[in-house]
Structure formats: structure tokens, C-alpha cells
Scaffold this active site. Sequence first.
Site, PDB file in Angstrom:
ATOM      1  N   SER B 214     -46.792 -35.679 -42.950  1.00  0.00           N
ATOM      2  CA  SER B 214     -45.943 -36.721 -42.783  1.00  0.00           C
ATOM      3  C   SER B 214     -46.120 -37.586 -41.628  1.00  0.00           C
ATOM      4  O   SER B 214     -46.569 -36.955 -40.751  1.00  0.00           O
ATOM      5  CB  SER B 214     -44.178 -36.555 -42.875  1.00  0.00           C
ATOM      6  OG  SER B 214     -44.094 -36.034 -44.049  1.00  0.00           O
ATOM      7  N   HIS B 288     -36.247 -36.471 -44.555  1.00  0.00           N
ATOM      8  CA  HIS B 288     -36.596 -34.881 -45.053  1.00  0.00           C
ATOM      9  C   HIS B 288     -35.766 -33.738 -44.578  1.00  0.00           C
ATOM     10  O   HIS B 288     -35.266 -32.968 -45.320  1.00  0.00           O
ATOM     11  CB  HIS B 288     -38.067 -34.368 -44.630  1.00  0.00           C
ATOM     12  CG  HIS B 288     -39.114 -35.501 -45.231  1.00  0.00           C
ATOM     13  ND1 HIS B 288     -39.487 -35.363 -46.609  1.00  0.00           N
ATOM     14  CD2 HIS B 288     -40.033 -36.135 -44.678  1.00  0.00           C
ATOM     15  CE1 HIS B 288     -40.321 -35.994 -46.870  1.00  0.00           C
ATOM     16  NE2 HIS B 288     -40.709 -36.748 -45.762  1.00  0.00           N
TER      17      HIS B 288
END
Lengths: 362, 362, 362, 362
Positions: B214, B288
Site C-alpha cells: 500500500s 486497513h
Amino acid sequence: MRDNQSLQRLFEACEPRRQELFRRLNLASDGTYELVKMREDLLALLREQPELAAIDDDFAHLFGSWFNRGFLMLKRIDWNTPASILEKIIRYEAVHEIQDWDDLRRRLDARDRRCFAFFHPAIGDEPLIFVEVALHKGLPSRIQPILSGESSGESRHTKKAVDESEDADTAAFFGISNCQTGLRGISFGNFLIKQVVQELSQELPQLKYFVTLSPVPGFAQWLQEQREDEQLPPSLRKALKGLETAEWHQDKALEEPLKTAIRPLAARYLIEEKNRHGLPLNPVARFHLGNGAELHRINWLGDISAKGFKQAAGLMVNYLYVLDDIERNHENYTAKGAVACSSDVRDLARRARKLAKGETTK
Amino acid sequence: MRDNQSLQRLFEACEPRRQELFRRLNLASDGTYELVKMREDLLALLREQPELAAIDDDFAHLFGSWFNRGFLMLKRIDWNTPASILEKIIRYEAVHEIQDWDDLRRRLDARDRRCFAFFHPAIGDEPLIFVEVALHKGLPSRIQPILSGESSGESRHTKKAVDESEDADTAAFFGISNCQTGLRGISFGNFLIKQVVQELSQELPQLKYFVTLSPVPGFAQWLQEQREDEQLPPSLRKALKGLETAEWHQDKALEEPLKTAIRPLAARYLIEEKNRHGLPLNPVARFHLGNGAELHRINWLGDISAKGFKQAAGLMVNYLYVLDDIERNHENYTAKGAVACSSDVRDLARRARKLAKGETTK
Amino acid sequence: MRDNQSLQRLFEACEPRRQELFRRLNLASDGTYELVKMREDLLALLREQPELAAIDDDFAHLFGSWFNRGFLMLKRIDWNTPASILEKIIRYEAVHEIQDWDDLRRRLDARDRRCFAFFHPAIGDEPLIFVEVALHKGLPSRIQPILSGESSGESRHTKKAVDESEDADTAAFFGISNCQTGLRGISFGNFLIKQVVQELSQELPQLKYFVTLSPVPGFAQWLQEQREDEQLPPSLRKALKGLETAEWHQDKALEEPLKTAIRPLAARYLIEEKNRHGLPLNPVARFHLGNGAELHRINWLGDISAKGFKQAAGLMVNYLYVLDDIERNHENYTAKGAVACSSDVRDLARRARKLAKGETTK
Amino acid sequence: MRDNQSLQRLFEACEPRRQELFRRLNLASDGTYELVKMREDLLALLREQPELAAIDDDFAHLFGSWFNRGFLMLKRIDWNTPASILEKIIRYEAVHEIQDWDDLRRRLDARDRRCFAFFHPAIGDEPLIFVEVALHKGLPSRIQPILSGESSGESRHTKKAVDESEDADTAAFFGISNCQTGLRGISFGNFLIKQVVQELSQELPQLKYFVTLSPVPGFAQWLQEQREDEQLPPSLRKALKGLETAEWHQDKALEEPLKTAIRPLAARYLIEEKNRHGLPLNPVARFHLGNGAELHRINWLGDISAKGFKQAAGLMVNYLYVLDDIERNHENYTAKGAVACSSDVRDLARRARKLAKGETTK
């Protein structure tokens, strides 16, 4: 703007928590169908536990949003449909019972038959509502030839089945069945009929009439109440006496006076008898008139089954959907309670008024 | 029961009429998609006309119900997908831009790639959100080999592509893109990741790790603010000076001190810098961690593109989804704002605290 | 009966064992496609190893049976077709090369374009042959506007694309490409054109003309041979001299005499020049005339690409498929080698004869 | 090369013109199915007009090529299959008749049932052959519990249906039916069984045994012939006398000696009685042994229906397909006529030899 915000906060504050709970239950696999079955259970409890009505309101509110017509899918049902769906059609048919697979095949698998159902993508193979259609030459007046698969209009004796759908000028809707008790009150029928009219017009451009052949539930009971009314003119009372004889429709001498008396009364019943909201007492009339159809014809001996006699003295009704008039009829009906009807039916209602005064009609 | 009824009446009274209007617009063909585009237009106006926020609330409320996860369909996207959908994937990819059809093919059409999207049955071919996955041997630390199609983990130099998906023990989620601006705030990503983890586990039982690679948007800006802070210990200031040299990552003498300084700072940034709700400042971390993932590893020179340097000094982060921990992580995060992280990252954060005091770390 | 049995035994005895071998190879997964590729390899070897021709005969015999039209499936190719098929369309287009995905989209994804391909159920995603169609107002005479996506007939400047498919009265087949070298000699084109004519007639009943816009491969070479012929009348030789000037079509003074000379010669070439079987020398003419089409128009400067000049001095030809005439044309062609052509083309051929005698034509 | 060409020309000369005629008929819509029905008609005529055999040879030759396994598609048949296909399953079931739709559902729509059919792409909804499978714990010995839906092996009394497919270690093929008389002699069954074994292995990796529960047509007749043989030892003749009593299987005193006598005789019948080609007399044995299966078990009172007694004195047989042995069994069978059988069956055959000599067996 302040007001807007306050209103929004109020809305959020009073939206029942249950709705959010239901939305979360819907996250689970098969959640939507489970919620529909849950409401089915709830509806069964409501009579004894009316305090549960608030829960039902929440279901109804959410389902109204989730089962919005924009989310429904129309599918044709025919002999190529999976058996798992067809067996549900057999089970859910509510108007004219389907006996078995042979009966189903007779109803579906002919050139002059069509069947369409609405499905919801989250509920897979479960139909929500379906309609059965017979293609016909001219408006059909009797249900038995349709159910037995004999009839496709006047020309049937000379034509082969293959030609029938081409000769047909009429699509007759002879059965509309809601499948999910848990979706009671969520309105699909209106949209279903309109979309099926569109589909059929495209497939068979020669079709001119879209009409129902509908039952008249409650009429026999209303008729009985009339007979018990002391005000009933003797002439009428006498004519209706024939009803007491079993199998009266086999006896010409009894049948003729009954026909003369009952058809006008039916017109009066359908047009003039209203419920507390000022709408027709008869639920089938309410449905089709609300959709913008016209009360077109009252068919004597339209349904000569035991159920047909018991429910409506054998009567059936054609409601006619004329695309150009639907909007206006619907407006007049919802705004003024006005009932669109053919001149024939209007004449019958007029005759009923004379009968009520003891005048004899032709 | 009286209270229930009153509440229900209040709810009905204050539910904005607009919601019913939207539901009716949804009856029209393609209505759902038109409403989504309508909200997209509305969102563009909101900044200048904040008084429209109430309308947006109504959209958000309805869309939250209509786009409930129970109604979404997961579809695999690959080279057999219709071109009309693939061109939307090219257009909507927001994390690592797709250059053209060849680039798309490189990303999709290899044994070690997967892509999945959510669709809504009423919006046909328009994806709502999609995720790109690379199958990998070991946790990937750098994005460039993935984008160029070079890499499937350490074994790539000796193995043929055909074997790669079988050797892989890790599914790396390297791009999650929302496609419909008009659905902003309606949460799909959480469900998408979880369902894709399920799908992949079933297809490839040998997978052991489900991890993201990410970006860290906002980190470079935060770092700049640190450097402008007069309290910054001189030792740290000196180390960070290397950032002023173009192409510093090519120069070992500059890169080493930067690495020693920046990785701990990134750990601190991700774990300790909070927004006004007490949640991590970094939006990707928020997403997340909120899903129950663990902040697992901070990858030095994970993204050496111009965008990567500009956004995050070249850093990328692995968030790890461990099925057994997701629930607990999520609970701790939402209840206490606790950030689940690996011992490595925790060590880095500890080192950051020492650096802040001017202590030198190894 | 004895004779029948003997013949059957003889047939069994002399049917090459290879055919049974091929049928057994076909049992394997993907066997059919592998066999087609095997013949592709074989065809490449044939020139140097003509003794392999017997193997090719067996392939041809079996493929003729397996790829019988009764087993082929027509599918429309458009922008909703899987990318894996579209990339094959790009690769296999043999008449007018497709540059890239944008070019493909221009050719497929407009209201006035259609593309259809034949597939075989055992060969999955591999097209066997496809045809590209442009809907047009009037018969098209030039290929460049079609390839660039500019044209839909005369009305294009004033109408929007949306209306174009409705205005069109002509379906122009501007590219037919065989995809599988291994199926050389197995005839699909004929069936493809006829079925596409049917499909389009059903979808767009307003279509009146089904016509090709076809190349004339070999004409330029034939023309060169004429010029080298010492018998060529001086007047004609002089007119054709313009061909030696580069970009002659930009120079009116050169172009006019060339047009006057070349169009008649092309008519003569197409109608009168025969191969050793007594059929037209030009392979495209052979194909369409054999299908029952009419040689309808010779279009001057129909293809002004480098390839168009090199192959056919810029000419293109319309072959017209008139459903009622196809059968008769086909019969006359196969029985007598008669070429169906329009009176315009016939006039041109007559003029060619005069030119050959040194007479000047108008 | 000269020889090759001559041979090819000879082949072309003696290939019956009819084959080309059939290939052309196949161009027509539905041509393939019509040709299959045409051969069905032809087969009915053959007995009286044997001179038509040559036509049948041509059909057989072409169909062998067209219905090559490479062109067939395996589809699972279940309760989600279209009714139009299911009604054909009812009609075509040849081994154990399906009474009606309820019976069909019992056979198909349970967790422990599977059904697969081969289809040909040019013949749409018409199955070519299908096989019915019951998942079972242990090898099934009796057909009645399977047909009535009672049984899934020994554990059935305590387990719910839901668990049964997971407990099962055996897939029992209890009915294989060819559907198209017109495809007689074109072999599908072999491929069907092998592909279904593959499918099931993939779906249910816990399956260990793939076995049939097969009828023994012709055995009762053969047994009768033995009894009429004067050489039959008196001991055996006496034991078999019980067959003359109706419902002998209900009488323990009759049943026991019959069991002792008949099972060995059945083993002998299946293994040792050959037709003029040196292959087993019993056609079902020929089929499965030719496929490479093993004659595994002879089940006393395996089929206690009237048909079962009449055909095979109530016996049924398990043929076992062991993937690793299929190739070897098949080779031994075709090369040497060797019958693969279990040691139990071999013992029975040995006992039969003793019985034939008048020795008494245990």
C-alpha cells in the site's frame, strides 16, 4: 440550512435502530431471503400480537426500498425454465390451481401461452410474482377452455396450434400470483403488467388488446347480503331464488332470469360499492382500476368451477388495458375515485338501478 | 405500543420527501445509475453550496441501503472480460495508473495475477470497486516489479510463469480503486477484500498470507513539516538533509542515513499521528486497520516512481490480513483506537522516540 | 447388394489409416485445435516436400466434415466481446490492417458498424472467419472514409451518429478475413455472408442493398503486363504512361486519362481474363461471383492507400448480393462460367474492347 | 508418391456419394438432428430390407466422425436443469424406469445423487447418453434402496442427508442410458464414465471407489438353458428347482440352496460364456470389461423387482473402475479376451466348476 440539519438529525434520531439491524443482517449470505421469510413469520404473529406492528412497519419500509421496481428482473417462464423454478410456479399459483406437471406444461408450453415473472437478483430462483397469459383471437369470456388448453379464440376449430399465436389479436392475463407472503403490501403487479404488455407488443406487433380475465371474489357473499335485505324488490328476490337450486346453470329456465338479474347487480357491485377509503370494495377491481385499466365486460358463466360459483356466482370480468388511457384512468381513479368502464358495463349499472326500484328491465 | 406508533408516525413525518422522490426516479430504466451520477454532480457543487448537504444526506442514506453488500456481485476480471468493462478498469485505476491495453494485459493476463470487482445488478457493466492481486512467493516489498510484470517473488529467475501461481504462498493486494464518485462514503472495500480472500483461499489452498502493498499518501508532507519543526534534534535534521539532493536513492552515502532516519519516523507517523477522531491520520492506514488488518512492514524504496517519492519518500507499507485476528484487531481499533502492528514496526516506532530525543539508533 | 458390400469393403480398405488416427487424436482435450495447427505446419512444409500432399488430403477431407456449416456458430463481435477474442480480430484482420485497440473500437463500436464471426464449438474462442460491415446510405465507393470512421453515406455531415443506422439502406461488407491457415480450402465465407445478410435483414428491415467494397488484388500486375505487350495500341499506351508519375492521382491532367483508360481495362480483367479452369483470374471475383453476387461497380480511387495503388491502381469493386438472383447467378456461373454484371460494368467492358482496337472512347 | 496419389484417387472414387449428400443435408438448420432421426427410421427398416445396410454404413461412418468425443459436451443434470431436458431424461431412462416427476426428483435432487449427460452442440437440448450416480458409503449391493431414495450406505439411519455426500467413499453408477436410437453403435459410454469419474474426483476428493451396480440381462435365460441340459448334475438340478416356486426369495428354505447354486453359476456365465468373437456373452459385461473395469462382486437379491427376477434371477453385479488398472485391464481384454475379476468372483467361478462335476461346495 440550520433547519435542514436539525431535520436530518431528527430523522436520524427517530429512524428505528431495527432498520440498521435489518441492513446488517442483509450482509450475510442469503440474508435478503431470510429477512423476507422472517417477515412472513412476523405477519402470522401480528393478529395475536398487534404490538409487533412497528417491526412490520420497518420491514415494509426497507422492502419498499430494496424491492424497488428498478431492481427487479423480468424473466420469461416456459418449458426451458429450470425445474426448480417451475415447481415454485406450481406451488405459488393462487388464482387457478395447477394440478401437476402435465397441467403446468399445458399452461406454459404452447405457442399461444406466455408466462412472465419478476425476480430479485439477491433472491435467486425465488419468483416474486408471475402472470399467465393466453394469446387469443378476440376477448376471452370463459376461463375453462383456457385452463384446459382447448381455446385460442373462435378460430381454434379450424386452425392448427402453430398458427394460433400469429392469428391472435389479444393477450389475456388470466392469472397473477404473488409468491412471497413476506413481501405483502410491496407492489409489483402494476409494473409487471405494464412491462409484460411492452414485451408482448414487441414480440407480437399484431396484438391489439391487452385484457384480463379476472375473478370477482366476494361478489357471491355480497349477493347473499342483498338477498337478505328486506328492501329488495320482490321481482328481484324472485329472480335470485334460482340460486338455491343446485346446478342451476344447467337449467335454462332458471339460468335466464338469473343472468338478467345478476349481471346488472355485478356492475353495481363493482362500480358503486366502496370501502371506507372510498375505493371499490372488490380487491381485484381496486388493483386493476388503480393500475389504470377499464372495467370492460362482465362475463356470465365465465368460471363454472365449484370455486367460481361459490365466489362469484360464476362471473368473471375483463379489465382492459388501453395504453393511451392508462395514465388518465389512473389519475381519475386516484384523484376522484372515478371508475373507468365501457358503455356496456355502464348500461348494466343503470339497469341495476332500475331493478333496485322494482322496475323490470328487458 | 402507543409509543411505538407515535415514533413510527414521527419517523414517517420527518423522513425527507426527497427519499421517496429518489425511490420513484429509480423506477425508470437505468434510474439507479442516473441517481449515482446525479450525486456525483451534487458532490461537485457541495463545496460552493454547502446548503445542499441535506440532499447529499438523503442520497447517502438511500445508497447505503441499496448498495448493501447483500446486493453486490463479485466478478473476476480477466482477459476474457468484455472490452467494455476492461476499458473502465483502465479508466478507474486510481492507485497505479494503467497506461494502455498492453499494460492492462500485463497486469491481468498472467497466471500469477487476479483482479476482482463488485457489480450491482441494476448498474450492469459499471464496476463499483475493484482490487488487483499479485500471487507471490513471500511478502512483496516493492511495487515496480509487480507493475512491470517481472516479479512473482524470489523464485522468478529460475521458474517459468506457469509454475508461479502454484509456488505462490502470498496474495498481495496492490491496488484498490473505487470507481463511482457518486457512491463516495458507501463502504465496499472491506467486504471486497474479505470476499476475495475467501475466493482465493478456495482456488489456491496453498496461500498462507494475504497482504497489501500500500502507498502512504501524506507521509512526505508530514516529513516536511517535521523538518520545518525547530525542535527537531540536529542529528535527525542532518540525516534528513539528504532529501534535498535529487535522485538521492542512487547515492549510497545519502541513502543509508535517510533509511535509518525515515523508517522509524514512518512507523511513528502511521501509529501515533491521529486525526480529530483519534484515528490514524493516514487514510490508507485507517482503512486497513479499520478492516482488522495489522500494520506489518514498512518497505524502504518500495515505490521509486516520481509519484512514490513525492507522496511518501519512496515508502510502501504491507498491511497483513490474518483471518483469525481480523475480528479482534477490528474490535480493539474501533473501541480503543489501538493499532495492531508487528514487532518490527513496533521496534521502529520505539527507535523513532529515541531519535526524537536526539539519541542515535543503531 | 453384393456390389454394395464389395464397394463398402473397398472403401474401408482404401480409407487412409491416417483419418482414423486423426479421429483418435481428436479425442484428446483441445485435439481439434491442435489438428488445425498441425495442418498449418504441414502446409508450410508442402512446397518443399510435395510428397506430403496425401496427408493434407486427409486433413482436408476430415475438416470438410468436421467444419460443416451445420456445426458452426455465428456470433456478433462488438465492444462487449471478451478482450481475448478481440485481440484475435486485430491479429487476423487480413484486408485492411487494424492498427490498435483504438482503431478496433472505431471499426466495431459505432451504431453504424457490425462484425460477425463463425466459431466452432470445439475450438472455443478462436474465430474461424469474420466479416466487417458498415451501414451506409447508398453504396459506398471509397474505403478510406469507412476505415477512418468518418462516413455513413452522403448524409453524414448533417446527421448525428445515433440516427445513422436508421437512415442506412445499405450494408457494406468491407472486410472478410479467414483466421485459421490450417483450415485453408474449407469454405466458410459463402455461408457467413448469407447468414449475416439474414441477421441484418431481421435487425434492420429498412436495409435494401447488401454489397461488398472489395479489393482487386493482381490487377496492377496484370496492367503492367498489358503495358509490356507490344500489341498495345499507342493511344492506350500513352494514356497509361501517367502511372509512372508518383502521386499521379493528385494531378488532374494525369488522372483523367488514366481513369478513362483503366476502368474499362479493369472490367475486361474481371470479366474476361480466366484461369485454366475457365473461371475469373481474380480470386476475389471468383469468390463473390461463385457465391452468386453480381459485379456491380468499379470504383475509381476507391482505395488510395499505398497498398491500394500497388495492388490495383487504386481501384475497388462493389459486388452486389441480390437475394432473388443469388441462386440463378450461382447456377450460371458454375454451369457456364457466366459472370453476372451490371449494365455499367458491361458498358465498360465493351469500351475496353474498342480501346484494344485503338479506337478512342468518349 | 505415385502410389499415394493413386490411393487417394481410389479413395475419392469409392467414397459413396451418399456421404457427400449427408454432409450437404447437414448444412440445413437442424440438419444434424434430422439425419440422426433419419437413421433411426432406417434402422427400423433394416431387418426387412437388408439391402439398405450400405446406407447405414455411410451413416455410421459419418456419425463416428461427427460425434467424436472431442465434440461432445458433458453437462450435469439436476433439479436446476430446464424441464424440457428433464422430461427427456424421464423418457430415455432405459435401465430402471422413472415413473414421474416425483420419482425423477428423488433420483436427482438429493445431496447424494449426481447425473451427467453428453450433448452435441449441433443437437441442442437432446441428450445423447446419460449416467445416474449415487454417492454411497461402501459398495452398494442392492438397487431398490437407491431407486426409492432411502439409501446412502450403512450410515443412513443415523445421518442426515446433508452429511451423506461428505461421508460417501463410493460413487455408484446405477444407470447408463443411450438416448438416440439413430446413434446406435457410436460409442459414448466409455468416455462418459471416464469423464464423470474425473469430475467427481475433483468435486469430492474423498471418493475412493467408482463402481457400477449393473443388471445381468440374459442370465435367467441362460440359467433356464442349463436346467434343460441333461448333463446337469442332479444335485444342482435339485437346488435350482426352487426357482419354480413363486416368491421363492421370501422362503428361507428355498432361497439358501438357490443362493449357493446360482452365484457360482453367474460367475461362470459372466467369465466363461463367450460369443462368436470370443468375448463375454453378456452385453453389460462386454461393455464394462471392454472399458477396463473389473468384475468385482455378484450381488444376491440385488434387484428384487419383477424385471430383476425375470432377467437375472434377482442378481446384480458391481463392476469396479480402478483408475490405475483400467489401461492394463483394457489391453488384456482386447488382446487376449482376459476378464479382470476380483478373487471373490474367481472363487465363485471355481466353485461353479466343482458344481458342474456334481461336487458339493461349502
